[in-house]
Design an enzyme around this catalytic site. Structure first.
Site, PDB file in Angstrom:
ATOM      1  N   SER A 205      46.667  46.855  40.049  1.00  0.00           N
ATOM      2  CA  SER A 205      47.994  46.470  40.500  1.00  0.00           C
ATOM      3  C   SER A 205      48.988  47.580  40.133  1.00  0.00           C
ATOM      4  CB  SER A 205      48.390  45.113  39.900  1.00  0.00           C
ATOM      5  OG  SER A 205      49.575  44.620  40.482  1.00  0.00           O
ATOM      6  N   ASP A 352      44.715  39.918  49.844  1.00  0.00           N
ATOM      7  CA  ASP A 352      45.709  40.158  48.792  1.00  0.00           C
ATOM      8  C   ASP A 352      47.101  39.857  49.331  1.00  0.00           C
ATOM      9  OD1 ASP A 352      47.557  41.392  46.968  1.00  0.00           O
ATOM     10  OD2 ASP A 352      45.935  42.635  46.204  1.00  0.00           O
ATOM     11  N   HIS A 386      45.309  38.269  44.530  1.00  0.00           N
ATOM     12  CA  HIS A 386      45.675  39.547  43.911  1.00  0.00           C
ATOM     13  C   HIS A 386      45.388  39.548  42.420  1.00  0.00           C
ATOM     14  CE1 HIS A 386      47.794  43.289  43.157  1.00  0.00           C
ATOM     15  NE2 HIS A 386      48.464  42.683  42.194  1.00  0.00           N
TER      16      HIS A 386
END
Length: 469
Positions: A205, A352, A386
């Protein structure tokens, strides 16, 4: 085989949930980076080489700031580094954690996702025992990852890769600071590490911004490093498309943090935008500069940073010549001379909801076209949200690290792999990850939920409370 970590992990996750807004009253509390004199560099630091140690100290580490972690020793290093350009000197700190079974020739650069701009969000502060209990799971959620890598005997170096201005999303700055954190760790005499130490970089991320850019810049910025691999996922490879994707959605707070980070790193953007921000826009940037991930995401769901309520002529925010010039330099895989040389394992969930899949895939493909050896794994399962994807894919990340550290051959060129759920991959199952898989499932169920369902519900509840109030 792996030790049964799940009981400890679940206890910590429970304590985190129960004390999210509380301060644990303990003695000898560490100070945040903006108040701790350790972070102030000595005179003459600007003239030092990047990666030079300016100061170091031993520290006591505790995940969740509650439980004692099994490790041999830990250090913080203040080092000289660079901002977005090499001729822009800066400093930052990395936290080095040495496991009890340390392998002195293996080092992992772990770029945890901070995804925010507040001083108290920095890993060097949050990781210290007796720090205020963070309301954000950004570090806490990665408990399983930390523990597993330390159990392998790999030394960890965890940099504050956003620097003293905490410039979230300023990728080139983050890449330089991650690389220099590795150099500084290798320079720490107490560790007795060889310059030939095998190094792997990891990030997910927001942490993948630092890792992806470190992989891109390392061949020219620090070519003598013995990098044997880079692995990262959920990658915001194109900052423009990421901001557009986040804008107006559930996780729009990340977009506000990203704008603040770019404003704080690039003077040209700051000069252009400051007199155009509305009162609401200025307040939003000031808020994210003082808070961490969860507080920001819960405060700004569905915020439209391209609206006139945020900035005069808000639709021009990403299209102005000044902003386009800066954002154009923050797209991974564009320049052939910024191509990773060490093997890359990159992964991303097809569904995602936070970071666009297409931009990450495009960057991986371009790197492959430019000569990188890169495996891009696409996860297609409905449970692959995610946040949950990072932990669900931990076995593959660990296998990649083991293989690179042991010198096993990697693929040549670009390869694209499709997988539903990594924990159900026959190749992963065959490696005997049963205990780790159970830990991962329990950790996810007690935090974000499969497919991030718990996290989404919490954001929606916060939004409704704000509407009512």
């Amino acid at each position: 085989m792996f030790p049964p970590l799940w009981k400890f992990t679940l206890l910590c996750l429970f304590l985190l949930a129960c004390t999210s807004a509380e301060v644990l009253e303990r003695s000898s509390k560490p100070q945040t980076p903006d108040k701790d004199p350790f972070y102030d560099p000595p005179s003459g630091w600007e003239e030092k080489e990047h990666g030079t140690i300016l100061r170091s100290r031993k520290v006591d580490i505790a995940f969740f700031q509650i439980a004692k972690v099994k490790y041999k020793e830990a250090y913080e290093i203040l080092y000289r580094t660079s901002r977005s350009e090499e001729d822009q000197p800066s400093t930052t700190v990395t936290t080095v954690i040495v496991p009890e079974n340390a392998k002195k020739d293996k080092l992992v650069n772990m770029n945890v996702y901070v995804d925010s701009n507040g001083a108290r969000c920095a890993p060097s502060y949050v990781l210290q025992r007796n720090a205020k209990l963070a309301t954000d799971p950004a570090l806490s959620y990665q408990q399983v990852l930390f523990s597993t890598i330390l159990d392998e005997g790999y030394i960890l170096t965890v940099p504050d890769y956003q620097g003293p201005k905490r410039a979230f999303a300023a990728g080139r700055l983050e890449g330089h600071m991650a690389i220099d954190g590795i150099l500084a760790t290798l320079n720490l005499k107490e560790l007795c590490l060889s310059k030939d130490t095998k190094v792997i970089g990891y990030g997910y991320s927001g942490g993948s911004i630092a890792t992806g850019w470190a992989a891109s810049l390392q061949p020219s910025y620090a070519p003598n490093l013995n990098m044997v691999g880079w692995t990262f996922g959920g990658t915001p490879a194109n900052l423009t498309s990421t901001l557009e994707h986040l804008n107006g959605g559930t996780p729009a707070g990340f977009a506000v943090s990203g704008v603040a980070g770019i404003v704080d790193e690039y003077e040209s953007v700051a000069d252009w935008i400051n007199d155009k921000l509305t009162h609401k826009g200025k307040h939003a940037l000031d808020f994210v500069r003082e808070h961490c991930t969860v507080g920001i995401v819960l405060r700004y769901p569905f915020t439209n940073i391209l609206s006139d309520s945020f900035m005069k002529h808000g639709a021009q925010l990403l299209q102005s010549p000044i902003m386009k010039k800066v954002l154009g330099t923050l797209n991974m895989g564009v320049r052939p001379d910024e191509t990773p040389k060490a093997p890359v394992y990159m992964f991303h969930a097809k569904l995602d909801e936070v970071i666009p899949y297409g931009s990450a895939h495009d960057a991986a493909k371009r790197w492959g076209d430019h000569g990188a050896d890169i495996l891009f794994e696409e996860f297609t399962g409905l449970v692959m949200g995610h946040a949950s994807t990072e932990l669900l894919n931990l076995p593959n990340v660990l296998l990649f690290m083991r293989d690179r550290m042991s010198g096993k051959p990697f693929i040549h060129g670009y390869e694209h792999k499709h997988t539903d759920n990594p924990l159900e991959d026959p190749g992963v199952i065959a490696k005997g990850f049963d205990a780790l898989a159970e830990t991962i499932k329990n950790a996810i169920d007690n935090t974000v939920g499969m497919g991030d369902k718990h996290m989404k519900a919490k954001i929606e509840q916060s939004r409704r409370r704000r509407i009512v109030s």
